[in-house]
Design a protein around this motif. Sequence first.
Motif, PDB file in Angstrom:
ATOM      1  N   ASN A   1       0.829  -1.210   0.000  1.00 10.95           N
ATOM      2  CA  ASN A   1       0.000   0.000   0.000  1.00 10.95           C
ATOM      3  C   ASN A   1       0.860   1.255   0.000  1.00 10.95           C
ATOM      4  OD1 ASN A   1      -2.349  -1.516   0.026  1.00 10.95           O
ATOM      5  ND2 ASN A   1      -2.578  -1.434   2.252  1.00 10.95           N
ATOM      6  N   GLU A   2       1.949   1.224   0.767  1.00 12.86           N
ATOM      7  CA  GLU A   2       2.853   2.378   0.793  1.00 12.86           C
ATOM      8  C   GLU A   2       3.521   2.562  -0.563  1.00 12.86           C
ATOM      9  OE1 GLU A   2       5.052   5.672   2.245  1.00 12.86           O
ATOM     10  OE2 GLU A   2       3.149   4.722   2.774  1.00 12.86           O
ATOM     11  N   ALA A   3       3.866   1.466  -1.213  1.00 10.19           N
ATOM     12  CA  ALA A   3       4.457   1.552  -2.554  1.00 10.19           C
ATOM     13  C   ALA A   3       3.474   2.181  -3.534  1.00 10.19           C
ATOM     14  CB  ALA A   3       4.868   0.164  -3.030  1.00 10.19           C
ATOM     15  N   ASP A   4       2.200   1.840  -3.414  1.00  7.98           N
ATOM     16  CA  ASP A   4       1.181   2.452  -4.270  1.00  7.98           C
ATOM     17  C   ASP A   4       1.104   3.959  -4.027  1.00  7.98           C
ATOM     18  OD1 ASP A   4       0.561  -0.009  -5.343  1.00  7.98           O
ATOM     19  OD2 ASP A   4      -1.177  -0.349  -4.047  1.00  7.98           O
ATOM     20  N   ARG A   5       1.220   4.357  -2.769  1.00  6.43           N
ATOM     21  CA  ARG A   5       1.189   5.789  -2.454  1.00  6.43           C
ATOM     22  C   ARG A   5       2.371   6.513  -3.087  1.00  6.43           C
ATOM     23  NH1 ARG A   5       3.350   9.469   0.597  1.00  6.43           N
ATOM     24  NH2 ARG A   5       4.857   8.026   1.547  1.00  6.43           N
ATOM     25  N   LEU A   6       3.549   5.882  -3.027  1.00  5.68           N
ATOM     26  CA  LEU A   6       4.736   6.484  -3.619  1.00  5.68           C
ATOM     27  C   LEU A   6       4.611   6.583  -5.140  1.00  5.68           C
ATOM     28  CD1 LEU A   6       7.622   4.904  -1.510  1.00  5.68           C
ATOM     29  CD2 LEU A   6       6.742   7.242  -1.400  1.00  5.68           C
ATOM     30  N   MET A   7       3.881   5.645  -5.740  1.00  5.77           N
ATOM     31  CA  MET A   7       3.674   5.718  -7.179  1.00  5.77           C
ATOM     32  C   MET A   7       2.863   6.961  -7.542  1.00  5.77           C
ATOM     33  SD  MET A   7       5.162   3.508  -9.099  1.00  5.77           S
ATOM     34  CE  MET A   7       4.166   3.641 -10.592  1.00  5.77           C
ATOM     35  N   LEU A   8       1.921   7.339  -6.694  1.00  2.00           N
ATOM     36  CA  LEU A   8       1.162   8.558  -6.953  1.00  2.00           C
ATOM     37  C   LEU A   8       2.074   9.783  -6.907  1.00  2.00           C
ATOM     38  CD1 LEU A   8      -2.128   7.902  -4.926  1.00  2.00           C
ATOM     39  CD2 LEU A   8      -1.808   7.828  -7.412  1.00  2.00           C
ATOM     40  N   GLU A   9       3.013   9.784  -5.966  1.00  2.00           N
ATOM     41  CA  GLU A   9       3.982  10.874  -5.903  1.00  2.00           C
ATOM     42  C   GLU A   9       4.828  10.921  -7.167  1.00  2.00           C
ATOM     43  OE1 GLU A   9       6.336  10.759  -2.410  1.00  2.00           O
ATOM     44  OE2 GLU A   9       4.645  10.999  -1.023  1.00  2.00           O
ATOM     45  N   LEU A  10       5.147   9.740  -7.684  1.00  2.00           N
ATOM     46  CA  LEU A  10       5.909   9.658  -8.929  1.00  2.00           C
ATOM     47  C   LEU A  10       5.200  10.409 -10.044  1.00  2.00           C
ATOM     48  CD1 LEU A  10       7.564   8.374 -11.330  1.00  2.00           C
ATOM     49  CD2 LEU A  10       6.071   6.405 -11.092  1.00  2.00           C
ATOM     50  N   TYR A  11       3.907  10.214 -10.180  1.00  2.00           N
ATOM     51  CA  TYR A  11       3.188  10.869 -11.269  1.00  2.00           C
ATOM     52  C   TYR A  11       3.155  12.381 -11.081  1.00  2.00           C
ATOM     53  CZ  TYR A  11       1.908   6.369 -13.185  1.00  2.00           C
ATOM     54  OH  TYR A  11       1.975   5.122 -13.748  1.00  2.00           O
ATOM     55  N   ARG A  12       3.198  12.842  -9.851  1.00  4.44           N
ATOM     56  CA  ARG A  12       3.321  14.282  -9.639  1.00  4.44           C
ATOM     57  C   ARG A  12       4.637  14.793 -10.211  1.00  4.44           C
ATOM     58  NH1 ARG A  12       1.647  12.916  -4.230  1.00  4.44           N
ATOM     59  NH2 ARG A  12      -0.595  13.207  -3.966  1.00  4.44           N
ATOM     60  N   ASP A  13       5.720  14.017 -10.005  1.00  3.65           N
ATOM     61  CA  ASP A  13       7.028  14.403 -10.550  1.00  3.65           C
ATOM     62  C   ASP A  13       7.008  14.396 -12.078  1.00  3.65           C
ATOM     63  OD1 ASP A  13       8.142  14.717  -8.050  1.00  3.65           O
ATOM     64  OD2 ASP A  13       8.978  12.698  -7.968  1.00  3.65           O
ATOM     65  N   ILE A  14       6.362  13.377 -12.641  1.00  2.83           N
ATOM     66  CA  ILE A  14       6.332  13.257 -14.097  1.00  2.83           C
ATOM     67  C   ILE A  14       5.658  14.466 -14.735  1.00  2.83           C
ATOM     68  CG2 ILE A  14       5.270  11.956 -15.995  1.00  2.83           C
ATOM     69  CD1 ILE A  14       5.834   9.407 -14.453  1.00  2.83           C
ATOM     70  N   TYR A  15       4.578  14.930 -14.112  1.00  5.84           N
ATOM     71  CA  TYR A  15       3.802  16.033 -14.700  1.00  5.84           C
ATOM     72  C   TYR A  15       4.149  17.393 -14.095  1.00  5.84           C
ATOM     73  CZ  TYR A  15       1.106  12.132 -16.547  1.00  5.84           C
ATOM     74  OH  TYR A  15       0.723  10.979 -17.194  1.00  5.84           O
ATOM     75  N   SER A  16       5.255  17.458 -13.385  1.00  4.61           N
ATOM     76  CA  SER A  16       5.638  18.710 -12.736  1.00  4.61           C
ATOM     77  C   SER A  16       6.166  19.743 -13.711  1.00  4.61           C
ATOM     78  CB  SER A  16       6.706  18.431 -11.666  1.00  4.61           C
ATOM     79  OG  SER A  16       7.914  17.988 -12.283  1.00  4.61           O
ATOM     80  N   GLY A  17       6.638  19.301 -14.862  1.00  8.11           N
ATOM     81  CA  GLY A  17       7.206  20.217 -15.842  1.00  8.11           C
ATOM     82  C   GLY A  17       8.699  20.423 -15.718  1.00  8.11           C
ATOM     83  N   ARG A  18       9.320  19.855 -14.685  1.00  5.73           N
ATOM     84  CA  ARG A  18      10.761  20.060 -14.511  1.00  5.73           C
ATOM     85  C   ARG A  18      11.596  19.020 -15.267  1.00  5.73           C
ATOM     86  NH1 ARG A  18      13.297  16.702 -10.943  1.00  5.73           N
ATOM     87  NH2 ARG A  18      11.984  15.299  -9.701  1.00  5.73           N
ATOM     88  N   LEU A  19      10.947  17.984 -15.812  1.00 10.42           N
ATOM     89  CA  LEU A  19      11.665  16.917 -16.503  1.00 10.42           C
ATOM     90  C   LEU A  19      11.495  17.050 -18.008  1.00 10.42           C
ATOM     91  CD1 LEU A  19      10.492  13.901 -14.292  1.00 10.42           C
ATOM     92  CD2 LEU A  19      12.597  15.228 -14.039  1.00 10.42           C
ATOM     93  N   ASP A  20      12.537  16.660 -18.758  1.00 10.49           N
ATOM     94  CA  ASP A  20      12.378  16.632 -20.207  1.00 10.49           C
ATOM     95  C   ASP A  20      11.640  15.344 -20.595  1.00 10.49           C
ATOM     96  OD1 ASP A  20      14.238  14.462 -20.394  1.00 10.49           O
ATOM     97  OD2 ASP A  20      15.908  15.869 -20.508  1.00 10.49           O
TER      98      ASP A  20
END
Length: 208
Positions: free
Chosen positions: A153-172
Motif C-alpha cells: 500500500n505504501e508503494a502504491d502511495r509512492l507511485m502517486l507521488e511519482l506521477y506528480r514528478d512526471i507532470y511537474s514540468g521540470r523533466l524533459d
Amino acid sequence: MFSLQTIFGSGQQFYTLLDEAAKAAYDSTQALHAMMKESDRQPALDAFKLARLRERTASEKIGQALVDSFITPIEREDIESLGSALYKIPKQVEKFADRYSLALQHLHGIDFAPRAAMLEQAAAVVVDMVHELKKMNIDRMTALNEKLRALENEADRLMLELYRDIYSGRLDNLQMFLLKEFFEILEKAIDRCREAGVVAYQIVLKNS
C-alpha cells in the motif's frame, strides 16, 4: 520396522530449497538498494547476475526434487507455485539494474533509493514468510502477511507521488519516459514479492 518416512525421506529438503530461493531474491533487492544509494558511480551488475544464478539453481533443484521425492511436506502444486513466484523477484530486479546501468546519464537528480528500500523490506518479509512455512503458525504468518500488504500500500502511495514528478514540468520528455518505466519495474518487483507472500500465506491457511 522402518516407516515410509525413513525409507523415502520426510521431504524437509523442500523447505531448505525454498529458503535458499527466498534469500537469493532478497539479496538481489539488497544489491539494488545499495546501487541506488551510490547513484553517482557506474553500477556493477555482478551481484544481480549471481542472485539470479542462485535463484535458478534453487529452482532447478526444487524441480528435480519434485521428480525424485515420494513425500513432500506440502502439496507439490504449492511448492511449484511458490518456487515460481520467488524466481520472478530477482528476474524483475535484474531487469531494472540492467536498464538503469544503460540510462544512468539521463537520470541525474532522480532518487530511486526510497522505493528500492521498500522493495528490500518487502523481500525481507518474504524471506520470513518462507522460513515460517515449516512451523505452520497461522498467527505469525497472518502478521507477516499484513506487514507485506502495508508495504504494498505504501508503494502504491509512492507511485502517486511519482506521477506528480512526471507532470511537474521540470523533466524533459526522455526523463519523463524513463522515470515512468523504472518506477513501473520497481512496482512490479514489489508485486512479485506480494505474490510470493500470498502463496506462502495460502499454504499455511490450507495446512494449519
